[in-house]
Design an enzyme around this catalytic site. Structure first.
Site, PDB file in Angstrom:
ATOM      1  N   SER A  81      13.938  15.919 -15.146  1.00  0.00           N
ATOM      2  CA  SER A  81      13.122  17.005 -14.598  1.00  0.00           C
ATOM      3  C   SER A  81      12.004  17.424 -15.541  1.00  0.00           C
ATOM      4  O   SER A  81      10.940  17.867 -15.092  1.00  0.00           O
ATOM      5  CB  SER A  81      13.997  18.214 -14.265  1.00  0.00           C
ATOM      6  N   GLU A 102       1.920   1.804   2.475  1.00  0.00           N
ATOM      7  CA  GLU A 102       3.111   1.793   1.633  1.00  0.00           C
ATOM      8  C   GLU A 102       3.039   2.880   0.561  1.00  0.00           C
ATOM      9  O   GLU A 102       4.029   3.547   0.263  1.00  0.00           O
ATOM     10  CB  GLU A 102       3.291   0.423   0.979  1.00  0.00           C
ATOM     11  N   LEU A 103       1.859   3.073  -0.007  1.00  0.00           N
ATOM     12  CA  LEU A 103       1.696   4.036  -1.094  1.00  0.00           C
ATOM     13  C   LEU A 103       2.033   5.458  -0.656  1.00  0.00           C
ATOM     14  O   LEU A 103       2.647   6.228  -1.406  1.00  0.00           O
ATOM     15  CB  LEU A 103       0.262   3.971  -1.627  1.00  0.00           C
ATOM     16  N   ARG A 105       4.190   6.478   1.274  1.00  0.00           N
ATOM     17  CA  ARG A 105       5.624   6.732   1.426  1.00  0.00           C
ATOM     18  C   ARG A 105       6.193   7.428   0.186  1.00  0.00           C
ATOM     19  O   ARG A 105       7.268   8.013   0.250  1.00  0.00           O
ATOM     20  CB  ARG A 105       6.374   5.420   1.666  1.00  0.00           C
ATOM     21  N   ARG A 107       5.983  10.392  -1.740  1.00  0.00           N
ATOM     22  CA  ARG A 107       5.407  11.717  -1.516  1.00  0.00           C
ATOM     23  C   ARG A 107       5.883  12.763  -2.509  1.00  0.00           C
ATOM     24  O   ARG A 107       5.162  13.714  -2.784  1.00  0.00           O
ATOM     25  CB  ARG A 107       5.739  12.192  -0.088  1.00  0.00           C
ATOM     26  N   ARG A 118     -12.426   8.679  10.088  1.00  0.00           N
ATOM     27  CA  ARG A 118     -12.985   9.465  11.197  1.00  0.00           C
ATOM     28  C   ARG A 118     -14.327  10.076  10.811  1.00  0.00           C
ATOM     29  O   ARG A 118     -15.227  10.174  11.640  1.00  0.00           O
ATOM     30  CB  ARG A 118     -12.016  10.566  11.610  1.00  0.00           C
ATOM     31  N   ARG A 194     -12.190   2.682  15.255  1.00  0.00           N
ATOM     32  CA  ARG A 194     -11.492   2.046  14.134  1.00  0.00           C
ATOM     33  C   ARG A 194     -10.336   1.166  14.597  1.00  0.00           C
ATOM     34  O   ARG A 194      -9.759   0.431  13.789  1.00  0.00           O
ATOM     35  CB  ARG A 194     -10.992   3.099  13.153  1.00  0.00           C
ATOM     36  N   ASN A 210       3.228  12.837 -10.948  1.00  0.00           N
ATOM     37  CA  ASN A 210       3.851  13.232 -12.216  1.00  0.00           C
ATOM     38  C   ASN A 210       4.624  12.050 -12.797  1.00  0.00           C
ATOM     39  O   ASN A 210       4.882  11.058 -12.110  1.00  0.00           O
ATOM     40  CB  ASN A 210       4.701  14.501 -12.061  1.00  0.00           C
ATOM     41  N   ARG A 221       7.733  -0.526  -6.776  1.00  0.00           N
ATOM     42  CA  ARG A 221       6.510  -1.254  -6.422  1.00  0.00           C
ATOM     43  C   ARG A 221       6.006  -2.213  -7.488  1.00  0.00           C
ATOM     44  O   ARG A 221       5.121  -3.026  -7.197  1.00  0.00           O
ATOM     45  CB  ARG A 221       5.411  -0.245  -6.062  1.00  0.00           C
TER      46      ARG A 221
END
Length: 273
Positions: A81, A102-103, A105, A107, A118, A194, A210, A221
């Site tokens: 922590s 993938e990146l 995911r 979070r 857009r 798009r 972090n 990854r």
């Protein structure tokens, strides 16, 4: 040699924009009697902040381990922590929409601000060539020829897609109700157009993570069995992280991947915190 067309991207761009810094006056907030032993509070801003946070839990400055031994102890006992206090912000370019699917995911402990398809036109967009199709030293003449042929086909497909994109965008604007404000109309039409663009479309983002979350990201990854493009990005991020928090990343070793598409990490050399 790879094709040199400017609409083809062969490598990601990883730029460190910001990282957590220690303000030297922070020590004034501690007890006036506070003292640090020699070789405590050593290293980079990142390493020092992790030590500060951890020792604050047990009021252990002025006694016990030096900095190097302290960081090893943190990894041995899994006190992860305290790593969450240190973050890095990157500007990422030359990455595909497929990669970012993938990146995003990842979070927890992460902030993402990505280029919008857009609001921003993709008429002159580029595509990221998958690592499998990049010519590298040691390729046979036949392999090099085949890869360049695939690059040419990918470029042709993208040029066709952007032509369809432009035409679809204009048609979409015409299909919207009269009187709709210009900005909303163009945003709506771009969002629909798009659909013609593939997942290798280049994108960019500001990505903040972090240290604890970055370790989790690298475990998954930068693995030898991760998808090649995101693994390539992960290895590049590791290179920056070594400079920010060497106590937690300098020992990580790179090994050859089974697919031959660039290095990966040896997972046994990265503490899982």
């Amino acid at each position: 040699m790879n094709l040199t067309d400017s609409r083809l991207v062969f490598a990601p761009g990883v730029t460190l924009i910001a990282s957590t810094q220690v303000h030297e006056h922070c020590w004034e907030s501690r007890s006036p009697a506070f003292k640090r032993l020699p070789l405590q509070d050593m290293g980079t801003h990142g390493d020092r902040l992790i030590e500060f946070a951890g020792r604050g839990c047990y009021d252990s400055y002025g006694q016990g381990r030096d900095s190097a031994a302290y960081h090893k102890h943190i990894q041995d006992v899994g006190h992860g922590s305290v790593l969450e206090h240190v973050s890095m912000t990157f500007w990422l370019t030359g990455i595909s929409r497929g990669l970012t699917h993938e990146l995003v995911r990842h979070r927890v402990g992460v902030a993402i601000s990505q280029r919008s398809t857009r609001y921003v036109t993709e008429s002159n967009s580029r595509i990221v060539v998958p690592p499998l199709f990049i010519v590298k030293d040691g390729d046979s003449t036949e392999a090099g020829w085949l890869k360049r042929k695939i690059q040419s086909n990918l470029l042709l497909a993208h040029e066709t897609a952007t032509t369809v994109y432009d035409a679809t965008f204009l048609a979409g604007v015409d299909l919207l109700p009269l009187g709709m404000d210009k900005t909303t109309a163009r945003k709506t039409a771009r969002g629909a157009a798009r659909a013609s663009l593939g997942q290798d479309l280049e994108t960019s983002m500001t990505w903040t993570v972090n240290v604890r979350s970055l370790i989790g990201f690298l475990v998954q990854r930068a693995s030898p069995y991760a998808e090649a493009e995101i693994r390539r990005l992960a290895v590049a991020l590791l290179g920056v992280a070594r400079e920010i928090c060497p106590a937690y990343f300098s020992q990580v070793k790179l090994v050859d991947s089974p697919d031959g598409l660039g290095p990966s990490i040896d997972p046994t050399t990265l503490s899982r915190l």
